[in-house]
Design an enzyme around this catalytic site. Structure first.
Site, PDB file in Angstrom:
ATOM      1  N   HIS A  47     -10.734  -7.425  -5.699  1.00 21.73           N
ATOM      2  CA  HIS A  47     -11.040  -6.585  -4.549  1.00 21.73           C
ATOM      3  C   HIS A  47     -11.915  -5.411  -4.998  1.00 21.73           C
ATOM      4  O   HIS A  47     -11.545  -4.659  -5.896  1.00 21.73           O
ATOM      5  CB  HIS A  47      -9.713  -6.101  -3.971  1.00 21.73           C
ATOM      6  CG  HIS A  47      -9.807  -5.336  -2.695  1.00 21.73           C
ATOM      7  ND1 HIS A  47     -10.042  -3.992  -2.664  1.00 21.73           N
ATOM      8  CD2 HIS A  47      -9.673  -5.722  -1.404  1.00 21.73           C
ATOM      9  CE1 HIS A  47     -10.040  -3.568  -1.397  1.00 21.73           C
ATOM     10  NE2 HIS A  47      -9.815  -4.606  -0.609  1.00 21.73           N
ATOM     11  N   GLU A  73     -18.651  -3.845   1.151  1.00 24.34           N
ATOM     12  CA  GLU A  73     -17.923  -2.893   1.985  1.00 24.34           C
ATOM     13  C   GLU A  73     -18.402  -1.465   1.734  1.00 24.34           C
ATOM     14  O   GLU A  73     -18.606  -1.058   0.596  1.00 24.34           O
ATOM     15  CB  GLU A  73     -16.419  -3.026   1.663  1.00 24.34           C
ATOM     16  CG  GLU A  73     -15.542  -2.165   2.534  1.00 24.34           C
ATOM     17  CD  GLU A  73     -14.049  -2.321   2.221  1.00 24.34           C
ATOM     18  OE1 GLU A  73     -13.658  -3.351   1.627  1.00 24.34           O
ATOM     19  OE2 GLU A  73     -13.296  -1.394   2.553  1.00 24.34           O
ATOM     20  N   CYS A 110     -10.715   2.100   7.159  1.00 23.28           N
ATOM     21  CA  CYS A 110     -10.873   2.806   5.885  1.00 23.28           C
ATOM     22  C   CYS A 110     -12.286   3.326   5.681  1.00 23.28           C
ATOM     23  O   CYS A 110     -12.490   4.437   5.194  1.00 23.28           O
ATOM     24  CB  CYS A 110     -10.466   1.908   4.726  1.00 23.28           C
ATOM     25  SG  CYS A 110     -11.291   0.300   4.715  1.00 23.28           S
ATOM     26  N   CYS A 111     -13.294   2.497   6.029  1.00 28.30           N
ATOM     27  CA  CYS A 111     -14.678   2.868   5.727  1.00 28.30           C
ATOM     28  C   CYS A 111     -15.135   4.073   6.538  1.00 28.30           C
ATOM     29  O   CYS A 111     -15.968   4.853   6.071  1.00 28.30           O
ATOM     30  CB  CYS A 111     -15.611   1.703   5.997  1.00 28.30           C
ATOM     31  SG  CYS A 111     -15.325   0.294   4.917  1.00 28.30           S
ATOM     32  N   CYS A 125     -16.763   1.209   1.782  1.00 27.92           N
ATOM     33  CA  CYS A 125     -15.826   1.865   0.863  1.00 27.92           C
ATOM     34  C   CYS A 125     -16.153   1.574  -0.595  1.00 27.92           C
ATOM     35  O   CYS A 125     -15.949   2.418  -1.459  1.00 27.92           O
ATOM     36  CB  CYS A 125     -14.395   1.379   1.125  1.00 27.92           C
ATOM     37  SG  CYS A 125     -13.605   2.097   2.567  1.00 27.92           S
ATOM     38  N   HIS A 140       0.793  -1.241   0.000  1.00 28.67           N
ATOM     39  CA  HIS A 140       0.000   0.000   0.000  1.00 28.67           C
ATOM     40  C   HIS A 140       0.825   1.291   0.000  1.00 28.67           C
ATOM     41  O   HIS A 140       0.280   2.343   0.359  1.00 28.67           O
ATOM     42  CB  HIS A 140      -0.933   0.046   1.226  1.00 28.67           C
ATOM     43  CG  HIS A 140      -1.991  -1.025   1.251  1.00 28.67           C
ATOM     44  ND1 HIS A 140      -1.718  -2.346   1.410  1.00 28.67           N
ATOM     45  CD2 HIS A 140      -3.343  -0.948   1.151  1.00 28.67           C
ATOM     46  CE1 HIS A 140      -2.841  -3.050   1.413  1.00 28.67           C
ATOM     47  NE2 HIS A 140      -3.830  -2.238   1.253  1.00 28.67           N
ATOM     48  N   GLU A 178     -12.501  -9.629  -0.245  1.00 28.88           N
ATOM     49  CA  GLU A 178     -13.177  -8.343  -0.108  1.00 28.88           C
ATOM     50  C   GLU A 178     -13.703  -7.883  -1.463  1.00 28.88           C
ATOM     51  O   GLU A 178     -13.577  -6.717  -1.826  1.00 28.88           O
ATOM     52  CB  GLU A 178     -12.234  -7.282   0.479  1.00 28.88           C
ATOM     53  CG  GLU A 178     -11.693  -7.636   1.848  1.00 28.88           C
ATOM     54  CD  GLU A 178     -11.066  -6.437   2.548  1.00 28.88           C
ATOM     55  OE1 GLU A 178     -11.445  -6.185   3.704  1.00 28.88           O
ATOM     56  OE2 GLU A 178     -10.219  -5.749   1.954  1.00 28.88           O
ATOM     57  N   ASP A 201       0.761   0.445  -7.872  1.00 26.49           N
ATOM     58  CA  ASP A 201       0.401  -0.076  -6.553  1.00 26.49           C
ATOM     59  C   ASP A 201      -0.598  -1.224  -6.623  1.00 26.49           C
ATOM     60  O   ASP A 201      -1.482  -1.242  -7.477  1.00 26.49           O
ATOM     61  CB  ASP A 201      -0.198   1.041  -5.683  1.00 26.49           C
ATOM     62  CG  ASP A 201      -0.006   0.750  -4.200  1.00 26.49           C
ATOM     63  OD1 ASP A 201       1.127   0.960  -3.726  1.00 26.49           O
ATOM     64  OD2 ASP A 201      -0.959   0.285  -3.549  1.00 26.49           O
ATOM     65  N   GLY A 202      -0.458  -2.156  -5.701  1.00 24.71           N
ATOM     66  CA  GLY A 202      -1.436  -3.236  -5.594  1.00 24.71           C
ATOM     67  C   GLY A 202      -2.826  -2.723  -5.264  1.00 24.71           C
ATOM     68  O   GLY A 202      -3.828  -3.327  -5.635  1.00 24.71           O
ATOM     69  N   HIS A 203      -2.876  -1.589  -4.594  1.00 24.06           N
ATOM     70  CA  HIS A 203      -4.170  -0.965  -4.276  1.00 24.06           C
ATOM     71  C   HIS A 203      -4.225   0.392  -4.956  1.00 24.06           C
ATOM     72  O   HIS A 203      -3.623   1.357  -4.506  1.00 24.06           O
ATOM     73  CB  HIS A 203      -4.342  -0.818  -2.765  1.00 24.06           C
ATOM     74  CG  HIS A 203      -5.772  -0.587  -2.344  1.00 24.06           C
ATOM     75  ND1 HIS A 203      -6.618   0.275  -3.019  1.00 24.06           N
ATOM     76  CD2 HIS A 203      -6.502  -1.107  -1.326  1.00 24.06           C
ATOM     77  CE1 HIS A 203      -7.804   0.264  -2.429  1.00 24.06           C
ATOM     78  NE2 HIS A 203      -7.764  -0.565  -1.407  1.00 24.06           N
TER      79      HIS A 203
END
Lengths: 637, 637
Positions: B265, B333, B401-402, B335, B135, B317, B185-187
């Protein structure tokens, strides 16, 4: 009541069509193909020490996994399954393969007896530093079970000697004494192996070590998993940043005798309860027995699928909360149903209470057997009760635990049919077996002839070498209404007590008992707490749970069907569906949604409906004819 | 068509009861309490470098977690949310808290501009070695969004300067040039921040860097995540033994323009599609726009809950397969629904097509808003569509995060209501707002007066400074049947095109448009592919999805209800349920299962039934009155 003990599978010949076919398939196809897979996936190579440094030479598959910390256990479990198979028919090729594996373990074993190829090959200095996560004692347990089975079948001691040295090292390492670690494994298993070693050798120290692991588990202040984590942190070995699960995950949240709710990882739980029941029996420990019974009721009342699948959640491979039994996302690991069979067998032999045999049977014919394909080389790890067609059987798994759990189960399934005491014989399961048993001072040749589970007509021939008086206990399954029992054609008036009709008489050669166990198809309704099944119904016949599968109901998803309460359930015998097996199928007039031209995901117009015939197949047979949808709990019309 | 752009939230005053209440709650309670939680959980302390060696001094909570690799992002997101709040009303205390955080980041920043407190505090030598999992760029993105928001609100540049230095370092590190890493980035997230920085500064290099990250993603031969993994292995840094997910997990399985199925995800996916739509708009890239439209259709046709929840599975997720929308285990989620709002807004502004506003609205009023409690200090991370009563809202989460995603959404929600072009104004959402807009050469004071979403009666007052000719586009929601539009009382004959009725005329001060958007309660049926909803029905009124909650239906689990197709749906307005909010509830005559005395888990006797009244509440309001069962999709009788 006399203490009943199971008759070992090596003394029970499977003659009925149902289990003979499964056993032949496992012997001919499953056991050899599993060795091929152990080789293909690098698992056998991982035993060859020293291992090279990373990057590893082991086959790297598409999903990127390399060496799993629990691979030793898979090898041990394959040896156990293969040894059971050798009991049915010896095979020089399989035996040579086992000997080659034993060569590797012999070379790998450390001078002090320690034997874990993952640690020895990669981080030998870290042995016994993370029992919580890294399966060292679990691996040892499965290796030991393999060694015992191999010795029992072949009489060869080398592998057992290696493992006895390892057990000696484990005994020195763990315990309440000075300098010992007060640990136990995050994944219970070694306890079961130690009971087997105790029964094989008669050496009390093995029973004591098993008892230590069970009794130490979940002791607080400080909790062992915290002790070892702190030690890792002090050495800078603690690299995990994420939560590794709760104490409940490994049933170590409190001492086992104080546990009254079934929690955590399902296989761990079932192995532990099995070991608790073993210990309760060995030590005649009423408190431990009561804990087992409390935990059993908790599973039965709130946590078990109709298939005897256990553990709804993939997240913890286990239990969540009461009545949480989702169908499509059911984890219901094959291993958990196999382990439930182990536990049920132990519970059954505490009191010979048929309700345990009922669940043993349900798990055997449904949640466990569904894990193995017809061809014997494909598997389910998870056993959902509903599918939109996506899951298909796998020919292997990155965690192949279930594959060998189901093969060792089938290879030894004869061991669940009959139990004996000094003055009696109990028949727990039906399906066509023969055995010879010593009881009441004579040898009794026993033959049970039936086409069970397809038919409830059962004939039991009792042939004592010399006439003798003893109990013959025949189980009346819990699902059965209106059973009748006859001896030499005369009705037996006694009703079932604790699930068994006991026939106490003087038996002579030529005596025969006949059972009529009516098995009409029935509708089953789920407890309203199982909210996923609200407004739904399942079908069952005898011990078999049924499902609607797309292969039998072409024309779209089987979830299109809604079943009217009043629709008659019809049975048919089909020889054409699966070679070598007659299958009883069900059918009924149903309502089917017409989804053609549906369009968007959600809409205000209700679906159009038409009448149609829905066909149902025993659940354990699903997913053997390509991918397609499946449903156990069908909405009612 | 002219290019429409959203009117920023700072220029839109929320006057309607619904959003005014939510905004006031977020300002007064959510933003301050979130800072308290950042402090309580050690997240603020984790920014203070150098950090001590393990065992860490950070608060260790019951679940054992310590420092999360993504904590920087949570701080960034709180600063963003708090800055939006400051736009509504300045607050010296909050500003001092932000400045204190900026102090920490200023001290932590490396001389070359690198700024990640997890790596700098623990493993500085490993920076940029695991983009797949750790991240770093995701954190940078959220920090940058926070810095931009804080600068826009306060005019203070210090935090933005820090982040611009960091962006410079990132630009030097990543790219196709010699010596650069060809990573991403992976996210996904930094792409969104770079677009914002580009729009703020006008500097093309930021757009180019965002475009690089998007275009490089998923390029094969070799895949970057394999390149970096191999580098870690060569350095002995690769300690993970378990599978870390697939390329699909991070939507890097193929170049983004070639992606046509929504995978992996859910939040990563939504952020990426948002960035793709941003890039498509900035570069007028038809191919990228088409890819966005294909992915949009895939979500809408097969992967979205009726609440606009996304991602059924906790395992990744995220997404699984078409029509896999389980209710009780829905991950959905918060988010992901917030991110869907971002994506929908970008798609909406490509063509001003109301179907995107429909989904934006659905997500806003259901799947996203359900993530925040009435009191503004409790949250849902997961938003299931059915509950047996077990889940309850959390006051914090190990991965928070949410919490800040929903607070930043509400604090800036005014930005979704109105869009403008050089010759027009579009009203996308209703709910009572006022704003002043420049279009067609004049200033237009606009006021939209309504009690939406409770009522579909809407009045729009249009007051140009000087009379001017322009389009006023009013959205007719996709759920609405029989809408009518009037200008100064005269019916407008034009129908909706792409979801908007366009009123092209010369507007003068005092003009008013009225809308009648009928919103009777309706039944919704799920696509038959959504097998979990077979035989079930959901209730909706206007943009609000309804649920049956135990608080309104005492007497056991709400899954006891079955709703006859013909039962009338009645509406009531309730002022007594939640202080400060009138709520429209629904009710109907239903059938209820009587579960008293049920006994065992499964049984052959069908449940007894009785008639009863079922009461339904808007879904976003559930779980604000203690724990209890809840269901959206109700079985039909």
């Amino acid at each position: 009541m006399s203490q009943y003990q199971p008759v070992r599978f090596v003394n029970v010949r499977l003659e009925g069509a149902f289990w003979k076919e499964r056993l032949d398939t496992v012997l001919a196809r499953t056991i050899p193909s599993q060795h091929d897979k152990l080789a293909e996936y690098g698992i056998l190579e991982s035993l060859k020490l020293p291992q090279p440094p990373p990057p590893l030479r082991f086959p790297r598959h598409a999903n990127g996994f390399t060496v799993q910390v629990f691979w030793d256990s898979d090898v041990g479990k394959w040896i156990e399954a293969a040894s059971y198979a050798l009991s049915h028919r010896r095979d020089a090729d399989i035996e040579a393969k086992i000997e080659a594996i034993v060569d590797d373990f012999e070379k790998a074993q450390a001078p002090d007896g320690y034997l874990n190829c993952w640690y020895l090959g990669r981080e030998p200095e870290k042995r016994w530093s993370n029992l919580r996560d890294n399966h060292e004692l679990y691996n040892a347990g499965h290796l030991l079970e393999g060694a015992i089975a191999y010795y029992e079948t072949t009489g060869r001691r080398r592998w057992l000697d290696i493992m006895e040295r390892y057990v000696g090292h484990i005994r020195e390492t763990f315990g309440p004494g000075p300098g010992q670690k007060r640990g136990y494994d995050g994944h219970q298993e070694i306890e079961l192996a130690l009971f087997k070693l105790y029964r094989l050798t008669g050496e009390r120290q093995h029973l004591d070590l098993a008892a230590y692991f069970i009794n130490e588990r979940g002791m607080p202040s400080p909790h062992y998993f915290d002790v070892e984590r702190q030690a890792r942190e002090e050495k800078g070995w603690e690299l995990q940043r994420y939560v590794q699960g709760t104490y409940e995950y490994s049933q170590s949240h409190r001492p086992v005798r104080e546990q009254d709710k079934v929690v955590g990882h399902a296989v761990r739980a079932m192995y532990m309860y099995t070991a608790m029941a073993d210990l309760a029996a060995e030590l005649n420990d009423a408190g431990l027995k009561q804990a087992c019974e409390t935990l059993w009721r908790d599973v039965m009342d709130t946590k078990m699928y109709i298939t005897a699948g256990l553990g709804p959640s993939a997240y913890n491979e286990g239990f969540t909360y009461d009545y949480d039994l989702p169908n499509q996302t059911a984890y219901a690991e094959t291993c958990a149903s196999v382990a439930l069979i182990f536990w049920a067998q132990r519970m059954l032999h505490l009191d010979l209470d048929g309700r345990y045999a009922d669940i043993l049977e349900t798990a055997l014919y449904n949640g466990a057997l569904s894990g193995l394909s017809r061809d014997g080389t494909n598997y389910f790890y998870m056993n959902p009760l509903e599918s939109n067609g996506t899951p298909s059987r796998w020919d292997w798994h990155t965690c192949p635990c279930c594959t060998m759990n189901v093969s060792r189960l089938v290879a030894s399934v004869g061991g669940y049919f009959v139990s004996t005491a000094s003055d009696g014989i109990a028949i727990n399961l039906y399906g066509g077996i023969s055995t010879t048993i010593e009881t009441a001072g004579t040898k009794v040749a026993l033959r049970e002839i039936s086409n069970y589970p397809w038919s409830g007509d059962v004939r039991i021939e009792v042939n004592p070498e010399t006439p003798a008086t003893f109990d013959l206990k025949v189980r009346i399954p819990g699902w059965c209404v209106g059973a009748s029992v006859r001896v030499n054609g005369e009705p037996v008036s006694a009703g079932a007590v604790n699930g068994y009709v006991t026939i106490h008489r003087r038996w002579s050669a030529g005596d025969a008992v006949t059972l009529d166990l009516p098995m009409p198809p029935v509708r089953i309704f789920a407890h309203p707490g199982v909210v996923m099944d609200a407004g739904r119904v399942a079908l069952q016949r005898g011990p078999l749970v049924y499902c609607l599968e797309e292969a039998d109901n072409p024309g779209g998803r089987v979830q299109r069907f809604r079943l009217p309460r009043e629709a008659e359930l019809r049975t048919s015998t089909r020889a054409d569906l699966f070679a070598g097996t007659d299958v009883t199928t069900l059918s009924a007039r149903a309502v089917a949604i017409d989804e053609s031209g549906w369009g968007t995901l959600d809409r205000t117009a209700p679906p159009a409906e038409q009448t149609a015939t829905g066909a149902a197949l025993p659940y354990y047979l699903w997913a053997n004819r390509g991918q397609g949808s499946m449903v156990v709990w069908v909405p009612e019309a």
